[in-house]
Write a protein that holds these residues in place. Structure first.
Motif, PDB file in Angstrom:
ATOM      1  N   ALA A 265       0.827  -1.202   0.000  1.00  0.00           N
ATOM      2  CA  ALA A 265       0.000   0.000   0.000  1.00  0.00           C
ATOM      3  C   ALA A 265       0.861   1.250   0.000  1.00  0.00           C
ATOM      4  O   ALA A 265       0.575   2.226  -0.723  1.00  0.00           O
ATOM      5  CB  ALA A 265      -0.930  -0.006   1.215  1.00  0.00           C
ATOM      6  N   TYR A 266       1.926   1.239   0.777  1.00  0.00           N
ATOM      7  CA  TYR A 266       2.845   2.387   0.817  1.00  0.00           C
ATOM      8  C   TYR A 266       3.501   2.596  -0.539  1.00  0.00           C
ATOM      9  O   TYR A 266       3.619   3.728  -1.034  1.00  0.00           O
ATOM     10  CB  TYR A 266       3.910   2.156   1.887  1.00  0.00           C
ATOM     11  CG  TYR A 266       4.941   3.254   1.981  1.00  0.00           C
ATOM     12  CD1 TYR A 266       4.727   4.363   2.800  1.00  0.00           C
ATOM     13  CD2 TYR A 266       6.126   3.198   1.257  1.00  0.00           C
ATOM     14  CE1 TYR A 266       5.667   5.385   2.882  1.00  0.00           C
ATOM     15  CE2 TYR A 266       7.076   4.211   1.326  1.00  0.00           C
ATOM     16  CZ  TYR A 266       6.846   5.298   2.138  1.00  0.00           C
ATOM     17  OH  TYR A 266       7.769   6.298   2.215  1.00  0.00           O
ATOM     18  N   ALA A 267       3.920   1.502  -1.179  1.00  0.00           N
ATOM     19  CA  ALA A 267       4.625   1.603  -2.453  1.00  0.00           C
ATOM     20  C   ALA A 267       3.722   2.132  -3.566  1.00  0.00           C
ATOM     21  O   ALA A 267       4.201   2.748  -4.522  1.00  0.00           O
ATOM     22  CB  ALA A 267       5.188   0.239  -2.850  1.00  0.00           C
ATOM     23  N   LYS A 268       2.421   1.924  -3.441  1.00  0.00           N
ATOM     24  CA  LYS A 268       1.495   2.445  -4.440  1.00  0.00           C
ATOM     25  C   LYS A 268       1.201   3.933  -4.228  1.00  0.00           C
ATOM     26  O   LYS A 268       0.821   4.638  -5.176  1.00  0.00           O
ATOM     27  CB  LYS A 268       0.193   1.634  -4.413  1.00  0.00           C
ATOM     28  CG  LYS A 268       0.344   0.242  -5.011  1.00  0.00           C
ATOM     29  CD  LYS A 268      -0.976  -0.507  -5.113  1.00  0.00           C
ATOM     30  CE  LYS A 268      -1.399  -1.054  -3.769  1.00  0.00           C
ATOM     31  NZ  LYS A 268      -2.582  -1.956  -3.896  1.00  0.00           N
ATOM     32  N   GLU A 269       1.365   4.403  -3.001  1.00  0.00           N
ATOM     33  CA  GLU A 269       1.070   5.802  -2.690  1.00  0.00           C
ATOM     34  C   GLU A 269       2.303   6.702  -2.769  1.00  0.00           C
ATOM     35  O   GLU A 269       2.201   7.869  -3.126  1.00  0.00           O
ATOM     36  CB  GLU A 269       0.459   5.898  -1.288  1.00  0.00           C
ATOM     37  CG  GLU A 269      -0.894   5.213  -1.154  1.00  0.00           C
ATOM     38  CD  GLU A 269      -1.381   5.201   0.282  1.00  0.00           C
ATOM     39  OE1 GLU A 269      -0.652   5.716   1.173  1.00  0.00           O
ATOM     40  OE2 GLU A 269      -2.482   4.677   0.524  1.00  0.00           O
ATOM     41  N   ARG A 270       3.455   6.162  -2.439  1.00  0.00           N
ATOM     42  CA  ARG A 270       4.685   6.955  -2.402  1.00  0.00           C
ATOM     43  C   ARG A 270       5.205   7.183  -3.828  1.00  0.00           C
ATOM     44  O   ARG A 270       5.352   6.225  -4.605  1.00  0.00           O
ATOM     45  CB  ARG A 270       5.727   6.194  -1.587  1.00  0.00           C
ATOM     46  CG  ARG A 270       7.124   6.799  -1.566  1.00  0.00           C
ATOM     47  CD  ARG A 270       7.181   8.056  -0.751  1.00  0.00           C
ATOM     48  NE  ARG A 270       8.569   8.468  -0.508  1.00  0.00           N
ATOM     49  CZ  ARG A 270       8.912   9.631  -0.004  1.00  0.00           C
ATOM     50  NH1 ARG A 270       7.976  10.521   0.331  1.00  0.00           N
ATOM     51  NH2 ARG A 270      10.188   9.923   0.186  1.00  0.00           N
ATOM     52  N   THR A 271       5.465   8.403  -4.153  1.00  0.00           N
ATOM     53  CA  THR A 271       5.970   8.716  -5.495  1.00  0.00           C
ATOM     54  C   THR A 271       7.404   9.236  -5.418  1.00  0.00           C
ATOM     55  O   THR A 271       7.787   9.947  -4.483  1.00  0.00           O
ATOM     56  CB  THR A 271       5.088   9.773  -6.184  1.00  0.00           C
ATOM     57  OG1 THR A 271       5.075  10.967  -5.403  1.00  0.00           O
ATOM     58  CG2 THR A 271       3.673   9.261  -6.363  1.00  0.00           C
ATOM     59  N   GLN A 272       8.179   8.861  -6.403  1.00  0.00           N
ATOM     60  CA  GLN A 272       9.542   9.354  -6.592  1.00  0.00           C
ATOM     61  C   GLN A 272       9.768   9.495  -8.101  1.00  0.00           C
ATOM     62  O   GLN A 272       9.330   8.642  -8.884  1.00  0.00           O
ATOM     63  CB  GLN A 272      10.559   8.380  -6.005  1.00  0.00           C
ATOM     64  CG  GLN A 272      10.548   8.297  -4.473  1.00  0.00           C
ATOM     65  CD  GLN A 272      11.302   9.442  -3.819  1.00  0.00           C
ATOM     66  OE1 GLN A 272      12.516   9.405  -3.646  1.00  0.00           O
ATOM     67  NE2 GLN A 272      10.567  10.490  -3.488  1.00  0.00           N
ATOM     68  N   PHE A 273      10.420  10.557  -8.501  1.00  0.00           N
ATOM     69  CA  PHE A 273      10.706  10.790  -9.910  1.00  0.00           C
ATOM     70  C   PHE A 273       9.432  10.766 -10.756  1.00  0.00           C
ATOM     71  O   PHE A 273       9.413  10.287 -11.883  1.00  0.00           O
ATOM     72  CB  PHE A 273      11.711   9.763 -10.438  1.00  0.00           C
ATOM     73  CG  PHE A 273      12.958   9.674  -9.603  1.00  0.00           C
ATOM     74  CD1 PHE A 273      13.914  10.682  -9.633  1.00  0.00           C
ATOM     75  CD2 PHE A 273      13.158   8.599  -8.751  1.00  0.00           C
ATOM     76  CE1 PHE A 273      15.048  10.609  -8.846  1.00  0.00           C
ATOM     77  CE2 PHE A 273      14.291   8.514  -7.958  1.00  0.00           C
ATOM     78  CZ  PHE A 273      15.248   9.528  -8.005  1.00  0.00           C
ATOM     79  N   GLY A 274       8.336  11.225 -10.121  1.00  0.00           N
ATOM     80  CA  GLY A 274       7.101  11.414 -10.859  1.00  0.00           C
ATOM     81  C   GLY A 274       6.210  10.196 -10.987  1.00  0.00           C
ATOM     82  O   GLY A 274       5.211  10.255 -11.713  1.00  0.00           O
ATOM     83  N   LYS A 275       6.527   9.088 -10.323  1.00  0.00           N
ATOM     84  CA  LYS A 275       5.641   7.926 -10.415  1.00  0.00           C
ATOM     85  C   LYS A 275       5.732   7.096  -9.130  1.00  0.00           C
ATOM     86  O   LYS A 275       6.711   7.206  -8.371  1.00  0.00           O
ATOM     87  CB  LYS A 275       5.998   7.066 -11.634  1.00  0.00           C
ATOM     88  CG  LYS A 275       7.445   6.629 -11.719  1.00  0.00           C
ATOM     89  CD  LYS A 275       7.674   5.881 -13.046  1.00  0.00           C
ATOM     90  CE  LYS A 275       9.147   5.485 -13.195  1.00  0.00           C
ATOM     91  NZ  LYS A 275       9.378   4.774 -14.480  1.00  0.00           N
TER      92      LYS A 275
END
Length: 379
Positions: A265-275
């Motif tokens: 769930a965190y990995a789907k919400e956290r964005t880096q480099f625009g995605k």
């Protein structure tokens, strides 16, 4: 939790699992972090789960049990562990403490105590390990000496969970012979004169579940409180070991699934480099491996549970299950911390607590090195 089977279940089981999920969501999850931080045992909550029938599930109805399969019981433990490991462990400990009485106790003792234990009215615990002997039951030094219709127990037990909150203790003592041939088990009331819990251990995790040494200074126990035959207590212990390994495995699967769900769930919400960071292959592959390991551990657990429900021997298979499931929980919770990066290392997120808790599962019910010895001997 996302990893559970969608196979059609009987209505009774669906209602049971719905009740457990509601209790986990409404009662366990909101309290877990605070109670763990304070090291406070949720006694009222644990007794509530007993009143709801969760401690009685795998026992016959004639003693107040739920008459359910061990598979159903383990699925309940898995669900509880995903919300609060200490509570799942507490229920598991209660069930373990009832096994000896249910399997080896006299009808009179079962009628007197077992319904109250299965309902959670009487909390129970097992006293096996000792400060010097550890889990080497053959080196046990706590003694029970026969005297006028009683046995007098003297010695010290270690690593007793439910210490200080239990109402009754299964105490394994030396009554004769040597090594494993001279052990007996007694069911001892917590308020017996000479029984004294010592200071709680300061643990890395699962702090809300009290663990301590217990001193026995000339504790008198009626002969009728012996579980099983004199000098045959190792039979009771072995019965408990097999069931204990399955319960710990269910705790491990539930804990690992919670960690995966949170990390994904965190990995789907956290964005880096625009995605979202889940789109990066290095991280998505890590999550894929976590999911695969949990699926394998769950499949192994319930295959062994099926053998148990069929009445087949499970000692070696339970050792394999405990080894694999708890090692999986350690890997998955560690990887969950990695997925969250710096945030995973803080107490603002639960994954760091889950990683500390997973370590305990590799030690309980025989370390994983002991499990490897048992498996190798079975070959």
């Amino acid at each position: 939790m996302t990893g559970r089977s969608a196979v059609e279940q009987p209505e009774e089981q669906r209602e049971l699992f719905a009740l457990v999920d509601e209790l986990a969501r409404e009662e366990l999850e909101p309290r877990a972090a605070r109670f763990e931080e304070d090291g406070q045992f949720p006694e009222a909550l644990v007794r509530l789960l007993g009143k709801q029938g969760l401690m009685s599930l795998p026992f016959p109805e004639r003693w107040g049990g739920g008459g359910q399969s061990y598979t159903v019981y383990l699925k309940v433990i898995e669900r509880l562990a995903g919300s609060w490991l200490a509570v799942a462990e507490s229920v598991h400990l209660q069930v373990l403490a009832c096994h000896g009485l249910a399997r080896f106790g006299t009808d009179e003792l079962r009628s007197e105590l077992l319904p109250r234990m299965l309902s959670g009215e009487l909390l129970a615990a097992n006293c096996m390990s000792e400060p010097e002997a550890g889990s080497d039951l053959g080196a046990m030094s706590t003694k029970a000496v026969a005297e006028d219709g009683h046995h007098v127990i003297s010695g010290t037990k270690a690593w007793v969970s439910h210490a200080g909150v239990a109402d009754v203790y299964n105490v394994y003592c030396r009554t004769g012979g040597s090594a494993l041939s001279g052990l007996s088990c007694f069911l001892v009331d917590a308020d017996s004169e000479g029984l004294r819990p010592l200071a709680h251990e300061r643990k890395m995790g699962v702090r809300s579940l009290p663990t301590a040494q217990i001193a026995f200074d000339g504790v008198r126990v009626p002969d009728q409180r012996m579980i099983g035959r004199r000098n045959r207590g190792m039979l009771v212990a072995a019965h408990v070991f097999d069931h204990g390994r399955l319960g710990i495995s269910a705790c491990a699967v539930g804990l690992a699934q919670a960690a995966l769900d949170h990390a994904a769930a965190y990995a789907k919400e956290r964005t880096q480099f625009g995605k979202p960071i889940i789109s990066f292959q290095g991280l998505s592959f890590l999550l894929a491996d976590m999911a695969t390991q949990i699926a394998a551990a769950r499949a192994l657990l319930y295959s062994v549970a099926a053998l148990k429900d069929q009445g087949k021997p499970i000692s070696a298979e339970a050792a394999k299950c405990k080894l694999f499931a708890t090692d999986t929980a350690m890997r998955v919770t560690t990887d969950a911390v990695q997925v969250l990066g710096g945030y995973g290392y803080t107490q603002d997120f639960p994954v760091e607590r889950w990683m500390r808790e997973a370590k305990l599962l590799q030690i309980l019910e025989g370390t994983n090195q002991i499990q490897r010895i048992a498996i190798a001997q079975s070959l």
